[in-house]
Write a protein that holds these residues in place. Sequence first.
Motif, mmCIF file in Angstrom:
data_model
loop_
_atom_site.group_PDB
_atom_site.id
_atom_site.type_symbol
_atom_site.label_atom_id
_atom_site.label_comp_id
_atom_site.label_asym_id
_atom_site.label_seq_id
_atom_site.Cartn_x
_atom_site.Cartn_y
_atom_site.Cartn_z
ATOM 1 N N SER A 1 0.827 -1.201 0.000
ATOM 2 C CA SER A 1 0.000 0.000 0.000
ATOM 3 C C SER A 1 0.863 1.252 0.000
ATOM 4 O O SER A 1 2.069 1.213 0.295
ATOM 5 N N ALA A 2 0.245 2.377 -0.300
ATOM 6 C CA ALA A 2 0.944 3.659 -0.239
ATOM 7 C C ALA A 2 1.423 3.942 1.179
ATOM 8 O O ALA A 2 2.497 4.522 1.382
ATOM 9 N N GLU A 3 0.654 3.501 2.183
ATOM 10 C CA GLU A 3 1.046 3.697 3.580
ATOM 11 C C GLU A 3 2.336 2.945 3.900
ATOM 12 O O GLU A 3 3.229 3.477 4.577
ATOM 13 N N VAL A 4 2.448 1.696 3.414
ATOM 14 C CA VAL A 4 3.657 0.911 3.642
ATOM 15 C C VAL A 4 4.849 1.546 2.941
ATOM 16 O O VAL A 4 5.934 1.676 3.516
ATOM 17 N N LEU A 5 4.669 1.950 1.694
ATOM 18 C CA LEU A 5 5.752 2.610 0.965
ATOM 19 C C LEU A 5 6.229 3.851 1.702
ATOM 20 O O LEU A 5 7.435 4.101 1.817
ATOM 21 N N ASN A 6 5.295 4.630 2.202
ATOM 22 C CA ASN A 6 5.647 5.859 2.905
ATOM 23 C C ASN A 6 6.430 5.566 4.177
ATOM 24 O O ASN A 6 7.408 6.245 4.496
ATOM 25 N N LYS A 7 6.015 4.531 4.904
ATOM 26 C CA LYS A 7 6.705 4.188 6.151
ATOM 27 C C LYS A 7 8.144 3.756 5.878
ATOM 28 O O LYS A 7 9.080 4.150 6.582
ATOM 29 N N ILE A 8 8.342 2.930 4.840
ATOM 30 C CA ILE A 8 9.696 2.498 4.490
ATOM 31 C C ILE A 8 10.532 3.681 4.029
ATOM 32 O O ILE A 8 11.691 3.844 4.422
ATOM 33 N N ALA A 9 9.930 4.528 3.180
ATOM 34 C CA ALA A 9 10.664 5.661 2.618
ATOM 35 C C ALA A 9 11.183 6.601 3.688
ATOM 36 O O ALA A 9 12.258 7.188 3.539
ATOM 37 N N TYR A 10 10.438 6.732 4.785
ATOM 38 C CA TYR A 10 10.826 7.666 5.834
ATOM 39 C C TYR A 10 11.533 6.980 7.004
ATOM 40 O O TYR A 10 11.687 7.556 8.068
ATOM 41 N N GLY A 11 11.963 5.734 6.780
ATOM 42 C CA GLY A 11 12.826 5.071 7.750
ATOM 43 C C GLY A 11 12.123 4.248 8.797
ATOM 44 O O GLY A 11 12.738 3.894 9.810
ATOM 45 N N GLY A 12 10.846 3.911 8.594
ATOM 46 C CA GLY A 12 10.114 3.135 9.587
ATOM 47 C C GLY A 12 10.160 1.643 9.319
ATOM 48 O O GLY A 12 10.766 1.171 8.354
ATOM 49 N N VAL A 13 9.523 0.871 10.196
ATOM 50 C CA VAL A 13 9.398 -0.581 10.072
ATOM 51 C C VAL A 13 7.955 -0.901 9.693
ATOM 52 O O VAL A 13 7.030 -0.590 10.442
ATOM 53 N N ALA A 14 7.753 -1.496 8.541
ATOM 54 C CA ALA A 14 6.402 -1.820 8.078
ATOM 55 C C ALA A 14 6.061 -3.259 8.434
ATOM 56 O O ALA A 14 6.855 -4.165 8.188
#
Length: 277
Positions: free
Chosen positions: A38-51
Amino acid sequence: VFTVALHASRLGSNTVFALSTQAGECESINKEAKSLVSAEVLNKIAYGGVAVIPNWLPPYLTKSLHDDAQNLFDKGYFTPDGLTNTALKKDEQGFTGAADRQTFRGGDGWDDREAGDSAARVEFATLMRNLRKELALGLDRPTLDPEGVRKHEMTYNWYEPGASLGRHLDEHHEETKGTKGWMVPTRRSVTWLVYLNDGWSESEGGSLRCYPRRPNMMSSTQVGSHDGNLQIGWIDGNQPVFLDSLRESGLSALYSLDGNGVQRKEISSKDLNVPRH
């Protein structure tokens, strides 16, 4: 706990972890589906988070991979494999099944047709190849996509009770030390763990412990790389710092980005000479 791990590499990106778990029922993968994340998962990875994505694999494929891993383990295809010290030969590093993870890589690679259920592994590899294409586009990391050029790895991993893999930065360590870090585009970009155990509970052990940045310290711009330039650190706690190695001067310089992630803010007072050969 059996897991299958994919490590995908590209030049100029920090490691970003993504965890996929399997539990319960879900629909079979629609091979015509437009998106695997999802776009939410992509955004979390892009900003350094753990999806974390529950039920990412369909049950039939999870079971096939789990049974394949169990079969290969029972037949002795797994070998102890810890954090590697390249100064020593592998048989000199003292890895044991009791203390370290055990890994199947396959004699001819992940799709070794002489071992186990290669059809299931090939199906999974195709799924992961499609995922890398999505991540390459969604994260603007185009070198995640090519096959046979960068070092993409897939392995089965098994941990005996009490075994562990120490805390580490998940990348090709030796190639980012000294001048070798500038010669080959194989710095690791994404680690994607898929848990194959159905009905697992935390009390059984084997859970993954991650150390993501605190919510109030998350970056306001995309991390890892920018315009192909490697992120090498942070400034003011949550602003990534990038190294531009393609300056007109032939030298390098450090910069960060504004709050919109568009305009560069120069950090270096003058261009730097960074060894590359």
